[in-house]
Enzyme design. Sequence first.
Site, mmCIF file in Angstrom:
data_model
loop_
_atom_site.group_PDB
_atom_site.id
_atom_site.type_symbol
_atom_site.label_atom_id
_atom_site.label_comp_id
_atom_site.label_asym_id
_atom_site.label_seq_id
_atom_site.Cartn_x
_atom_site.Cartn_y
_atom_site.Cartn_z
ATOM 1 N N CYS A 28 0.799 -1.228 0.000
ATOM 2 C CA CYS A 28 0.000 0.000 0.000
ATOM 3 C C CYS A 28 0.829 1.274 0.000
ATOM 4 O O CYS A 28 0.264 2.376 0.067
ATOM 5 C CB CYS A 28 -0.984 -0.015 1.163
ATOM 6 S SG CYS A 28 -2.220 -1.303 0.926
ATOM 7 N N HIS A 55 -0.645 8.327 6.442
ATOM 8 C CA HIS A 55 -1.132 7.075 5.856
ATOM 9 C C HIS A 55 -2.527 6.821 6.436
ATOM 10 O O HIS A 55 -3.427 6.483 5.695
ATOM 11 C CB HIS A 55 -0.151 5.945 6.174
ATOM 12 C CG HIS A 55 -0.477 4.661 5.492
ATOM 13 N ND1 HIS A 55 -0.593 4.561 4.125
ATOM 14 C CD2 HIS A 55 -0.728 3.411 5.975
ATOM 15 C CE1 HIS A 55 -0.890 3.313 3.795
ATOM 16 N NE2 HIS A 55 -0.987 2.599 4.897
ATOM 17 N N GLU A 85 2.031 5.781 13.570
ATOM 18 C CA GLU A 85 2.243 7.000 12.789
ATOM 19 C C GLU A 85 2.279 8.225 13.718
ATOM 20 O O GLU A 85 3.100 9.126 13.541
ATOM 21 C CB GLU A 85 1.112 7.123 11.768
ATOM 22 C CG GLU A 85 1.445 7.988 10.589
ATOM 23 C CD GLU A 85 0.459 7.788 9.451
ATOM 24 O OE1 GLU A 85 -0.587 7.138 9.637
ATOM 25 O OE2 GLU A 85 0.734 8.310 8.358
ATOM 26 N N LYS A 113 -8.097 9.239 3.695
ATOM 27 C CA LYS A 113 -8.734 7.913 3.622
ATOM 28 C C LYS A 113 -10.052 7.913 4.411
ATOM 29 O O LYS A 113 -10.908 7.061 4.188
ATOM 30 C CB LYS A 113 -7.789 6.841 4.172
ATOM 31 C CG LYS A 113 -6.552 6.592 3.299
ATOM 32 C CD LYS A 113 -5.691 5.475 3.854
ATOM 33 C CE LYS A 113 -4.488 5.181 2.984
ATOM 34 N NZ LYS A 113 -3.390 6.159 3.128
ATOM 35 N N HIS A 120 -9.481 3.580 1.783
ATOM 36 C CA HIS A 120 -8.092 3.215 1.498
ATOM 37 C C HIS A 120 -8.062 2.568 0.116
ATOM 38 O O HIS A 120 -8.566 1.459 -0.072
ATOM 39 C CB HIS A 120 -7.591 2.240 2.565
ATOM 40 C CG HIS A 120 -6.134 1.909 2.450
ATOM 41 N ND1 HIS A 120 -5.317 2.395 1.438
ATOM 42 C CD2 HIS A 120 -5.326 1.133 3.231
ATOM 43 C CE1 HIS A 120 -4.091 1.937 1.607
ATOM 44 N NE2 HIS A 120 -4.068 1.168 2.682
ATOM 45 N N PHE A 166 1.828 -3.425 3.738
ATOM 46 C CA PHE A 166 2.070 -4.789 4.238
ATOM 47 C C PHE A 166 3.496 -5.201 3.923
ATOM 48 O O PHE A 166 3.981 -4.997 2.804
ATOM 49 C CB PHE A 166 1.139 -5.737 3.483
ATOM 50 C CG PHE A 166 -0.055 -6.182 4.253
ATOM 51 C CD1 PHE A 166 -0.494 -5.494 5.355
ATOM 52 C CD2 PHE A 166 -0.744 -7.309 3.854
ATOM 53 C CE1 PHE A 166 -1.601 -5.920 6.052
ATOM 54 C CE2 PHE A 166 -1.866 -7.746 4.534
ATOM 55 C CZ PHE A 166 -2.292 -7.046 5.642
#
Lengths: 400, 412
Positions: B170, B303, B314, B335, B340, B399
């Site tokens: 991602c 993110h 984060e 997002k 996402h 990931f």
Amino acid sequence: MTGVLAAVAPVAVTGYSVLTPLGDSVAALVAALRSGRSSVAADADFETACTSRLLDFDPTRYAKVRGMRVYPRATQLEICAVALALADAGFAEGAIDPLQLGAVTASSFSHLETLIEYDRGLTTVGMQRTNPTLMPLALPSAPGAATALSITAKAFAITLNDGGAAGLAALGLGARLVAEGRARVCVVAGAATICRELVSSAARAKLLTPAAPLRVLDEASCGTAFGEAAAALVLERPADAAARGRAPLGFLRGQASTFAPSQDELATALARACQRALRQGKVAPEVLALVSCGASGIANSDRAHAIALQRALGDAAERPAVTAIKGNLGEVLDPSGLLQCITALHALRERVAPPIAALERPAVAGLRYATREAELAGGAALLTASSSTGSCSALVLSSD
Amino acid sequence: MRRRVVISGCGVVTAAGHELDTFWNALMSGTCWVKPLQHFAHAEMGALHGAETELPGEDRLPASIDDNPYRARCLELGLAAARRALLDSKLKATPEARENIGVVFGTTMGEERQVGDLSESQAPHDPAEPATPRRVDASFFSRVNNHQLAAQVARAAGFGGPTLLATTACSSGNAAIAQAYDLVASGEADAMLAGGADTFTRLIYCGFSRMSALSASICRPFDKQRDGVSFGEGAGALLLEPLEDALQRGARIYAEVAGYGISNDAHHITAPGPHGEGFVRAMQQALDTTQTALERVDYVSAHGTGTLYNDRGESEAMQKIFGARAKQVPISSIKSMIGHTNGPASVIEAVACALAIQHNAVPPTARLQEPDAELDLDYVPGIGRAHAVSTCLSLAAGFGGHNVCLVLKRVS
């Protein structure tokens, strides 16, 4: 036009490894290539396709990695190749600062078998009964992520998906990242296994030779054969290699990628990639000793490779010996460029090019095809690769 | 000598809109586009939520590429965003010049639906039997190749430069932008189209559901009640070219790509490293390599997936990097509005950053209603706000532990 490698080149190759049906050491592979052996043979699983299978692969022989058994075969191969390459470069386990170790993986299809298995599970036995550990391994980035995890590479882990041209592009990317100081050590790796669905589809598309031998660059070329293999190279800046007393196995001097929108434009695009790589590497065609051609036995693509070399090398086209190892190993896609690089570096040091297996009547004249072992004069080589989607790549390397 | 690289064309196809003005206004309003899905389902999962993208006619996939637009949806989205970015750039290049322009796209799942299509076509299924090869058609080999995403974009645009596909899960979009930046900055390419695309796949929905990482309803990044990801589909693309070239042709310059930082957690195949350590290294490298002083950073695009671990890591990374100034730097997750989108998420977020610089405003984190005491930053809750923005960081993670941080700056 300038190139990234021109500004900071060269980048040193300080270790490499191969796992192929013709040997699990570079020495064994090269000996097989020089004797003209081929691992391409009829495969009982397919009526109209040959393959080059890597039999009896046991990952525990090569690497001790936690969780290895859950990884798909292609990932296991890649992890083992990387472990062997780092050892070949003289790095004991844990000897590299993880923050200074990066990994670039060439992987177009090595996740595909897992993805197919997972998706088939969802549609047959259902979500709750499908093995959940398969999911993260079915991502296209998974083989690279697993490899980086196996060596604790914390600088970066990037996967390039470029079909048959991914290996050379991955080497170019790895060299750039090392040259820029994003890591002191970069492992570039790739692996391929036989995927039933891919072979069946390619056979239906008449891309595969129905019978051995696989003939590349030959008038009788009538298709390729998929193969299994893995390879890895360790890249460092020459100063870093020197600082730890490591003599490089060779140097990456230039790499360029281009794109051919159609099959008719493949030769032009590939020639452009060759010219750019040579310019980046500041290597004149006249000093090339060797060409390792990415021809795979698909007639029109092979012809384009030969024409591209003629155009790129001009008056010097008949000087370097031209070899093509896919005649021996089949089309292994992602690791093919890595195998070309490793065998070319070895050939430059030994000053002998392996012959092109089963080549009898070249389809395109005007090149110095190695129909038998060829003595090499000089220390530079040009490598070519192309993918079925139109991507073209060229790499220039030298022995010193 | 590295060249300065700027963004001179932007394209997005998202649930929040396809025109840049529409997209920006939708983001600033804090509208959430995650809704019950109409065009994607998985029988075992009941009602699914996501942010679906409706494409206008001109963005539909030509049948000559694939006569089944459902299975080639990722490609359809990618081509649409690329077309829009090139239109926006007003780039007029000769055929010869196009030979030096390339494409780098990123994707998380790519052509996964082609595999889904294969599974369906092989029904009736017998788990005890292997697939029947006879049912695999001749085009599967090329359709399932994720590189088609970059190749078809290059073919449609008539480009002949490096044409690559990067996958770092991602964070693939940022990885693609980083590669494109390097190729232009070094002079290896005269310009690059960097982008990303992904659509809804059953692998992602089922996989995240089994990992308990899928929100039961609609995601709430940075909220105390956050319970996982909501997905979206979409694509984004940016034209990157040297500053000099953009100035010479009078292009609209959105922002400069000053550089990037990259890191890998090497911690776990799915779980992020503890305490946002990978984020910290990517951010620090981005700041160092672009010689960006901390006090110059005006906005951080997070993110911000809405999972327990991502949002905590984060936020910890922000606090480590910015120290006492952490609360003064707005950080938000779009997002929360468009879901996402996986691989293209960071490309779309880079577009949002470029627009933030253009508009001197920052988009919000929608649906952030109950602050988490552990996460104590300015997440721009609710709706967007005016804020002077000259330098942005844009974070992405994937990931496997892949982290990439971009630095975008106003060109003065």
